[in-house]
Design a protein around this motif. Structure first.
Motif, PDB file in Angstrom:
ATOM      1  N   ASN A  76       0.812  -1.217   0.000  1.00  0.00           N
ATOM      2  CA  ASN A  76       0.000   0.000   0.000  1.00  0.00           C
ATOM      3  C   ASN A  76       0.844   1.265   0.000  1.00  0.00           C
ATOM      4  O   ASN A  76       0.339   2.364   0.252  1.00  0.00           O
ATOM      5  CB  ASN A  76      -0.958  -0.006   1.198  1.00  0.00           C
ATOM      6  N   ASP A  83      -4.226   6.729   9.136  1.00  0.00           N
ATOM      7  CA  ASP A  83      -5.589   6.194   8.945  1.00  0.00           C
ATOM      8  C   ASP A  83      -5.590   5.068   7.923  1.00  0.00           C
ATOM      9  O   ASP A  83      -6.245   4.027   8.117  1.00  0.00           O
ATOM     10  CB  ASP A  83      -6.540   7.311   8.505  1.00  0.00           C
ATOM     11  N   ARG A  84      -4.845   5.252   6.850  1.00  0.00           N
ATOM     12  CA  ARG A  84      -4.786   4.229   5.806  1.00  0.00           C
ATOM     13  C   ARG A  84      -4.103   2.967   6.332  1.00  0.00           C
ATOM     14  O   ARG A  84      -4.545   1.844   6.065  1.00  0.00           O
ATOM     15  CB  ARG A  84      -4.038   4.792   4.593  1.00  0.00           C
ATOM     16  N   THR A 106      -6.513   1.081   8.596  1.00  0.00           N
ATOM     17  CA  THR A 106      -7.556   0.425   7.808  1.00  0.00           C
ATOM     18  C   THR A 106      -7.031  -0.877   7.197  1.00  0.00           C
ATOM     19  O   THR A 106      -7.701  -1.920   7.240  1.00  0.00           O
ATOM     20  CB  THR A 106      -8.052   1.361   6.690  1.00  0.00           C
ATOM     21  N   VAL A 107      -5.821  -0.826   6.646  1.00  0.00           N
ATOM     22  CA  VAL A 107      -5.209  -2.014   6.041  1.00  0.00           C
ATOM     23  C   VAL A 107      -5.046  -3.116   7.081  1.00  0.00           C
ATOM     24  O   VAL A 107      -5.354  -4.289   6.831  1.00  0.00           O
ATOM     25  CB  VAL A 107      -3.845  -1.646   5.411  1.00  0.00           C
ATOM     26  N   ARG A 151      -6.688  -3.552   9.926  1.00  0.00           N
ATOM     27  CA  ARG A 151      -7.980  -4.079  10.372  1.00  0.00           C
ATOM     28  C   ARG A 151      -8.579  -5.025   9.332  1.00  0.00           C
ATOM     29  O   ARG A 151      -9.234  -6.010   9.673  1.00  0.00           O
ATOM     30  CB  ARG A 151      -8.932  -2.920  10.678  1.00  0.00           C
ATOM     31  N   GLU A 152      -8.353  -4.713   8.050  1.00  0.00           N
ATOM     32  CA  GLU A 152      -8.856  -5.596   6.996  1.00  0.00           C
ATOM     33  C   GLU A 152      -8.169  -6.957   7.035  1.00  0.00           C
ATOM     34  O   GLU A 152      -8.715  -7.949   6.552  1.00  0.00           O
ATOM     35  CB  GLU A 152      -8.644  -4.938   5.631  1.00  0.00           C
TER      36      GLU A 152
END
Length: 405
Positions: free
Chosen positions: A297, A321-322, A325-326, A328-329
């Motif tokens: 990413n 934030d990005r 998010t990665v 948590r996915e």
């Protein structure tokens, strides 16, 4: 006859008064008998008409859809304007000068527009022009891909151009002119009693540049180190010789008065987020999943500590934030602490010396500053602190290691 490479940054060329000082530096070195190659940046900073950031703002105001190749073509104009201006001023003083673009000077790069890497420097044209001209002016920050397209080298590209050209020409020295008088022990905007350093090693300045000091780009120093070419960081607005960057054995040529120093300087990087990823029982390939996901990413990671049960690392605040998010996915439950700062204690003499870390901890404890994370290398010890503690930490460490004396 010896070749000297001079590099002048944007602030050194932004006003008529500054340009007169540049002419003075050129004349002094010509009178000293040097053959001169002068590398220039675009004039000024954002808001001034020919600055790189001004050109980027112009694109944003006009569709903001310029492809990377054409963007590099536009950005090359800034250095060309600087070079042509300086050439005119030198010729008016009776100094024979010629302008070469990065491509004409022999800079061959890959095709990564906006952040190209130098693959080769073929200086035959520069050497030829030095036979008939007193000064060869080269546009910094740019080169040419094998396809023939113009490319730019990214931030700090003019510094890199200067040292790469110095290496290719076997120059005696490369002078990097800026708006500060050499390299200081800390950022003078934060540490008011920061002192100029007469000499630093390549390794020390690489770490200082990489971890907060903005005086010279780390890649430029790496090139000079590989070629064993000394670099001086000097002020355009002073006749002082600034800071010499060289091998440690070169220190004997400079009257230091503090040859036994352990710590050279304190640097910092602010606005980072600490991310902690834990997994009970360790989890299979947790670290691989985490860092592979960050790479895929395009999220830059730093300050990495890996344990059997997880990993702790930092990213810039704008990426946090990005990154979360990665993670948590992937099924992780990361913890994040934003608004941190990485403070670096840098010195070629700290390796193997007992008590350096103890001094760091003592200094910060005395100011009730919490250390969130630490790491070290041969020349640097890093600590992570909260951003609100950064200024106090820098000043405390600067005093503790007596860099103000």
């Amino acid at each position: 006859m010896s070749i000297l490479v001079q590099k002048f940054g944007g602030t050194s060329l932004s006003t008529p008064q500054a340009r007169e000082l540049v002419i003075g530096h050129v004349k002094r070195e010509l009178n000293a008998g040097y053959q001169l190659v002068v590398v220039v940046s675009a004039m000024g900073r954002r808001g001034e008409p020919y600055a790189t950031d001004t050109l980027l703002d112009w694109v944003a105001q006009n569709g903001d859809a310029l492809p990377a190749r054409e963007r590099d073509l536009l950005l090359c104009c800034g250095e060309i304007i600087s070079a042509a201006t300086l050439c005119s001023l030198l010729e008016s003083e009776g100094i024979r000068a010629i302008v070469l673009t990065g491509a004409q000077a022999g800079f061959v790069t890959d095709d990564q527009f906006g952040n190209a890497r130098i693959k080769d420097v073929r200086p035959e044209r520069v050497i030829s022009e030095l036979e008939t001209h007193q000064v060869v002016i080269v546009t910094g920050f740019q080169g040419q891909a094998e396809s023939g397209d113009f490319t730019t080298l990214g931030r700090g590209g003019s510094d890199t151009s200067a040292t790469a050209l110095g290496a290719a020409l076997h120059a005696e020295i490369v002078d990097i002119y800026t708006d500060v008088n050499g390299i200081l022990t800390a950022d003078p905007r934060i540490v008011e009693d920061a002192k100029p350093l007469p000499v630093v090693s390549y390794a020390e300045i690489c770490n200082m540049a990489q971890y907060g000091a903005k005086v010279i780009h780390p890649r430029a120093v790496e090139i000079a180190m590989q070629a064993h070419i000394p670099v001086r960081v000097r002020s355009t607005f002073s006749e002082d010789e600034g800071t010499l960057v060289t091998q440690p054995e070169g220190f004997k040529d400079v009257q230091l008065g503090f040859m036994d120093r352990y710590v050279t300087g304190i640097a910092y990087v602010s606005n980072v987020t600490q991310i902690t990823v834990d997994c009970e029982g360790g989890g299979h390939n947790l670290q691989l999943q985490v860092f592979k996901a960050m790479a895929e990413n395009s999220i830059s990671v730093d300050f990495i500590n890996v344990t059997p049960t997880g990993a702790v690392y930092t990213v810039f605040d704008f990426d946090s934030d990005r990154a979360l998010t990665v993670l948590r996915e992937l099924g992780f439950e990361p913890k994040a602490l934003s608004g941190c700062a990485k403070v670096s204690v840098i010195g070629g003499g700290i390796n193997g010396v007992p008590g350096i870390m103890a001094k760091i901890v003592e200094s910060l404890s005395e100011q009730n500053i919490q250390i969130l994370q630490s790491a070290d290398s041969n020349t640097t010890i890093w600590v992570l602190v909260k951003k609100e503690d950064m200024v106090q930490a820098l000043r405390a460490l600067h005093t503790k290691f007596e860099l103000h004396r």
